[in-house]
Design a protein around this motif. Structure first.
Motif, short mmCIF file in Angstrom:
data_model
loop_
_atom_site.label_atom_id
_atom_site.label_comp_id
_atom_site.label_asym_id
_atom_site.label_seq_id
_atom_site.Cartn_x
_atom_site.Cartn_y
_atom_site.Cartn_z
N ARG A 19 -40.73 -8.70 35.77
CA ARG A 19 -39.64 -9.29 34.99
C ARG A 19 -39.16 -10.58 35.65
NH1 ARG A 19 -34.11 -9.60 34.33
NH2 ARG A 19 -33.33 -9.21 32.20
N LYS A 20 -39.00 -10.53 36.97
CA LYS A 20 -38.54 -11.70 37.72
C LYS A 20 -39.53 -12.85 37.61
CE LYS A 20 -36.83 -12.82 42.38
NZ LYS A 20 -37.80 -13.82 42.85
N THR A 21 -40.83 -12.55 37.80
CA THR A 21 -41.84 -13.62 37.76
C THR A 21 -42.00 -14.19 36.35
OG1 THR A 21 -43.65 -12.01 37.49
CG2 THR A 21 -43.12 -12.69 39.72
N ASP A 71 -33.02 -21.97 31.52
CA ASP A 71 -32.50 -20.88 32.36
C ASP A 71 -32.39 -19.67 31.45
OD1 ASP A 71 -31.31 -19.25 34.21
OD2 ASP A 71 -29.37 -20.29 34.22
N ILE A 109 -39.62 -14.43 34.01
CA ILE A 109 -38.46 -15.30 33.75
C ILE A 109 -38.61 -16.62 34.51
CG2 ILE A 109 -35.98 -15.55 34.16
CD1 ILE A 109 -35.72 -12.56 33.47
N GLU A 110 -39.06 -16.55 35.76
CA GLU A 110 -39.26 -17.78 36.54
C GLU A 110 -40.32 -18.67 35.89
OE1 GLU A 110 -40.21 -16.21 40.37
OE2 GLU A 110 -38.10 -15.95 40.96
N ASN A 165 -38.89 -20.29 32.80
CA ASN A 165 -37.96 -21.35 33.21
C ASN A 165 -38.69 -22.62 33.61
OD1 ASN A 165 -35.79 -19.67 32.78
ND2 ASN A 165 -35.49 -19.15 34.94
N ALA A 220 -39.88 -4.40 37.76
CA ALA A 220 -38.80 -5.26 38.27
C ALA A 220 -39.36 -6.57 38.79
CB ALA A 220 -38.03 -4.52 39.37
N ALA A 221 -40.48 -6.50 39.53
CA ALA A 221 -41.09 -7.73 40.07
C ALA A 221 -41.66 -8.59 38.95
CB ALA A 221 -42.19 -7.36 41.07
N HIS A 226 -49.00 -11.86 40.77
CA HIS A 226 -47.68 -12.48 40.87
C HIS A 226 -47.51 -13.67 39.91
CE1 HIS A 226 -49.01 -16.12 42.99
NE2 HIS A 226 -49.83 -15.35 43.69
N GLU A 262 -32.40 -16.17 31.90
CA GLU A 262 -31.65 -14.93 32.14
C GLU A 262 -30.33 -14.84 31.36
OE1 GLU A 262 -31.19 -11.28 33.24
OE2 GLU A 262 -32.60 -12.21 34.64
#
Length: 485
Positions: free
Chosen positions: A392-394, A406, A396-397, A400, A389-390, A346, A408
């Protein structure tokens, strides 16, 4: 005139075609894709250009040698520059280190930022050079499967130094002895990923890699990494090598224990020599399926793969270099997920390659082309859509948090490459980037030879056979192979 048939136009296949043409062969190359280069290709999306695969360029003399062999001045066909900063490293706690090409400057940076004595960097890079000097002539430039390699004076000299060459230790243990700060251990452990390995298992001989990046140098082709492919492809064409695209080979034809040609598009093409540049595992499963299988080699664990997001970013980040690493806070657990759990941690380490830093026309004005990659397990049937999908989210976070942005809304274009598409586009078994893994001390001996011991006139080159993956070693595999013919 004798004819050589080459299966695959990865960088090793192109180099093989040049070397065999210069040996007087009529050379024909059969490629299943519509373009040359294999992983070393490019992607263009709405004004953004991305090098699709390998992004680090070392040992440029391996490219230059091919032009010189053909009687050309390399600089007339292929230009590159030496990087001032090999990589920019970022951590979650705000620490940042620029790995300057100037070793003393890098050493001073490490001492200033981490409190690690500068002398430790200089000593580590001296040890890396020592490993290179003893092992490169043996493992990189010769076949490990010929007796002469083991009886030449260079090999005999190296036998006496085996304890100092890292064969009996892991990369991580060696780095923990070299450095006191865990962040510096992590930085040098990262070099295991250069051939898809786990630093907590791979032998410390892989500490040879920093020598290439620091003592010799990291470079950037002025027209992008894809220009390595294009310049060598043009050289091959000038030597009257014939390339057949969209031409997957269906079978290597073998008669009386000898390779006599190939079957492509239902047609038999005869040749005196057959060279396989396709991934070794998939080659045996498909075009060599009727032949004796080297089961032990085929069953070896495979290297890691990659998940890549090609992002067009409509902003500029002046703190980012050509090569950037945003480290995980728990490197060991990240590698356990990749190699033991077959999953994605993660908090993955994120690599961002931005060629528009040096080649401005790779992105529209005021924008950047981000080749954003994490190391992931090879394809074992995981639910990749869910994992992607998971991840990509982690990712980007993480960007950031570290870059205070930011991200996205800044992503203007996106394309994704994952282990499934790596496998389908490049015929790499399980989407592994480097063939068999190097996670044990015998790994160098668990790669297929550059020739077949069962089938005469059949040879192998590319990242899945000796001496290994990556651009320099793939080019050297073609050299070793051609010298046998």
């Amino acid at each position: 005139m004798k004819k050589a048939l080459i299966i695959g136009s990865g960088i090793a296949g192109i180099a093989a075609s040049i070397r065999l043409a210069l040996k007087g062969y009529h050379v024909e190359v059969f490629e299943s894709n519509a373009y040359p280069g294999g992983k070393l290709s490019e992607i263009e999306i709405q004004g953004y250009r991305f090098d699709a695969g390998p992004s680090l360029f070392t040992l440029p003399e391996q490219v230059e040698e091919l032009f010189r062999l053909a009687g050309h001045k390399p600089e007339d066909h292929f230009e590159y520059l030496k990087l001032e900063v090999a990589c920019h490293y970022f951590w979650e706690d705000g620490k940042r280190i620029q790995a300057w090409a100037d070793i003393n400057r890098f050493a001073d940076e490490v001492e200033t930022k981490l409190g690690e004595p500068a002398s430790h960097i200089r000593e580590a890079l001296k040890r890396s050079a020592f490993i290179y000097d003893h092992l490169a002539p043996l493992f990189m430039h010769r076949s490990l499967h010929r007796l002469g390699t083991w009886t030449n004076p260079q090999a005999l000299k190296s036998y006496l130094k085996m304890g100092k060459l890292g064969i009996f230790s892991t990369m991580n243990k060696a780095n923990e002895r070299q450095f006191s700060h865990p962040k510096l251990v992590q930085l040098f452990n990262r070099y295991a990923t250069y051939n898809g390995s786990n630093p907590y298992e791979t032998p410390a001989t892989l500490n040879i890699i920093p020598h290439l990046e620091f003592n010799i140098g990291a470079f950037f082709p002025k027209k992008g990494m894809h220009d390595i492919t294009l310049s060598l492809y043009r050289l091959a064409k000038s030597l009257e090598v014939s390339y057949h695209f969209n031409s997957p080979v269906e079978e290597i034809l073998v008669e009386n224990g000898k390779a006599v040609g190939i079957l492509a598009k239902g047609q038999e093409i005869r040749g005196d020599v057959v060279v396989n540049n396709m991934d070794m595992v998939n080659a045996y499963k498909t075009i060599l399926r009727k032949q004796k299988q080297p089961k032990f080699l085929l069953d070896q664990p495979k290297s890691s793969s990659a998940l890549i997001f090609y992002w067009g970013i409509k902003a500029k980040f002046p703190e980012l270099e050509l090569h950037n690493i945003l480290f995980s806070d728990d490197y060991r657990t990240e590698f356990e997920h990749i190699f033991k759990k077959g999953s994605i941690y993660h908090d993955p380490t994120v690599y961002i390659n931005i060629t528009s830093v040096y080649k401005e026309d790779d992105a529209p004005a005021g924008c950047m082309n981000w080749f954003t990659m994490i190391n992931v397990p090879n394809n074992q049937g995981q639910n990749w859509d869910e994992l992607i999908a998971a991840a990509r989210k982690t990712i980007i976070e993480k960007v950031n948090r570290i870059l205070k942005t930011d991200l996205e809304p800044l992503i203007e274009v996106e394309e994704i490459l994952d282990p499934r598409t790596i496998e389908s586009k490049t015929s790499s078994a399980q989407g592994a980037l480097y063939g068999n893994s190097s996670n044990n001390k015998f790994a160098a001996f668990l790669r297929h030879a550059n020739f077949s011991s069962d089938i005469k006139n059949l040879y192998f080159c590319g990242g899945s056979v000796h001496p290994g993956g990556g651009i320099p070693l793939s080019l050297l595999s073609a050299k070793i192979m051609a010298e046998m013919i």
